[in-house]
Design a protein around this motif. Structure first.
Motif, PDB file in Angstrom:
ATOM      1  N   GLN A  83       0.853  -1.180   0.000  1.00 29.93           N
ATOM      2  CA  GLN A  83       0.000   0.000   0.000  1.00 29.93           C
ATOM      3  C   GLN A  83       0.887   1.227   0.000  1.00 29.93           C
ATOM      4  O   GLN A  83       1.917   1.270   0.680  1.00 29.93           O
ATOM      5  CB  GLN A  83      -0.926   0.032   1.214  1.00 29.93           C
ATOM      6  N   ALA A  84       0.487   2.226  -0.760  1.00 26.91           N
ATOM      7  CA  ALA A  84       1.215   3.496  -0.819  1.00 26.91           C
ATOM      8  C   ALA A  84       0.193   4.605  -1.042  1.00 26.91           C
ATOM      9  O   ALA A  84      -1.006   4.355  -1.116  1.00 26.91           O
ATOM     10  CB  ALA A  84       2.239   3.463  -1.940  1.00 26.91           C
ATOM     11  N   THR A  85       0.689   5.804  -1.163  1.00 20.38           N
ATOM     12  CA  THR A  85      -0.160   6.960  -1.434  1.00 20.38           C
ATOM     13  C   THR A  85       0.122   7.440  -2.845  1.00 20.38           C
ATOM     14  O   THR A  85       1.283   7.597  -3.227  1.00 20.38           O
ATOM     15  CB  THR A  85       0.134   8.083  -0.421  1.00 20.38           C
ATOM     16  N   ASP A  86      -0.941   7.672  -3.626  1.00 24.59           N
ATOM     17  CA  ASP A  86      -0.725   8.144  -4.997  1.00 24.59           C
ATOM     18  C   ASP A  86      -0.516   9.656  -5.011  1.00 24.59           C
ATOM     19  O   ASP A  86      -0.503  10.305  -3.961  1.00 24.59           O
ATOM     20  CB  ASP A  86      -1.854   7.690  -5.929  1.00 24.59           C
ATOM     21  N   VAL A  87      -0.376  10.242  -6.189  1.00 24.11           N
ATOM     22  CA  VAL A  87      -0.071  11.675  -6.308  1.00 24.11           C
ATOM     23  C   VAL A  87      -1.188  12.570  -5.796  1.00 24.11           C
ATOM     24  O   VAL A  87      -0.954  13.737  -5.482  1.00 24.11           O
ATOM     25  CB  VAL A  87       0.276  12.054  -7.773  1.00 24.11           C
ATOM     26  N   THR A  88      -2.410  12.037  -5.676  1.00 28.01           N
ATOM     27  CA  THR A  88      -3.526  12.833  -5.153  1.00 28.01           C
ATOM     28  C   THR A  88      -3.684  12.692  -3.642  1.00 28.01           C
ATOM     29  O   THR A  88      -4.554  13.316  -3.055  1.00 28.01           O
ATOM     30  CB  THR A  88      -4.853  12.426  -5.828  1.00 28.01           C
TER      31      THR A  88
END
Length: 96
Positions: free
Chosen positions: A43-48
C-alpha cells in the motif's frame, strides 16, 4: 462512461469464490498478453494523496511465465476466439 477502479473489497469478494490455495498470476497488456507471477502486495499513497494498493510481480527472471494462454485472453475479452482458416483443396502433381 467513466471507468471505476476496483477496490480491495471488490477484489476480496471476487477472490473469495476460489480455492485459497490456488496460485495468483497477473495477466498484463491486452495487445501483447503475457502472464506474470504475483509476488507482492503493498500500500502506498498516490499523487492525489489517496491510499492505493499495488499488486506487483517479482524480480526473478522466471517471474514472467510467457504468453497468456489464448483461452484466458478470450475470457478477458482481450481477443476474440480464433478460427482456423478454411482448408483449400490440394493441388495434384500435374498442377491442376
Amino acid at each position: 462512461m467513466p471507468r471505476t477502479e476496483m477496490t480491495v473489497g471488490e477484489l476480496i469478494d471476487q477472490l473469495s469464490t476460489f480455492d485459497p490455495n490456488t496460485p495468483v498470476h497477473l495477466a498484463m497488456n491486452p495487445f501483447f498478453p503475457m502472464e506474470h507471477r504475483l509476488e507482492q502486495v503493498v500500500q502506498a499513497t498516490d499523487v492525489t494523496g489517496r491510499a492505493v494498493v499495488y499488486l506487483a510481480e517479482g524480480r526473478d527472471a522466471d517471474t514472467q511465465f510467457g504468453h497468456l494462454p489464448p483461452e484466458v485472453a478470450v475470457l478477458l475479452a482481450w481477443q476474440g476466439p480464433v478460427q482456423a482458416p478454411p482448408r483449400r483443396p490440394r493441388r495434384t502433381a500435374g498442377g491442376k
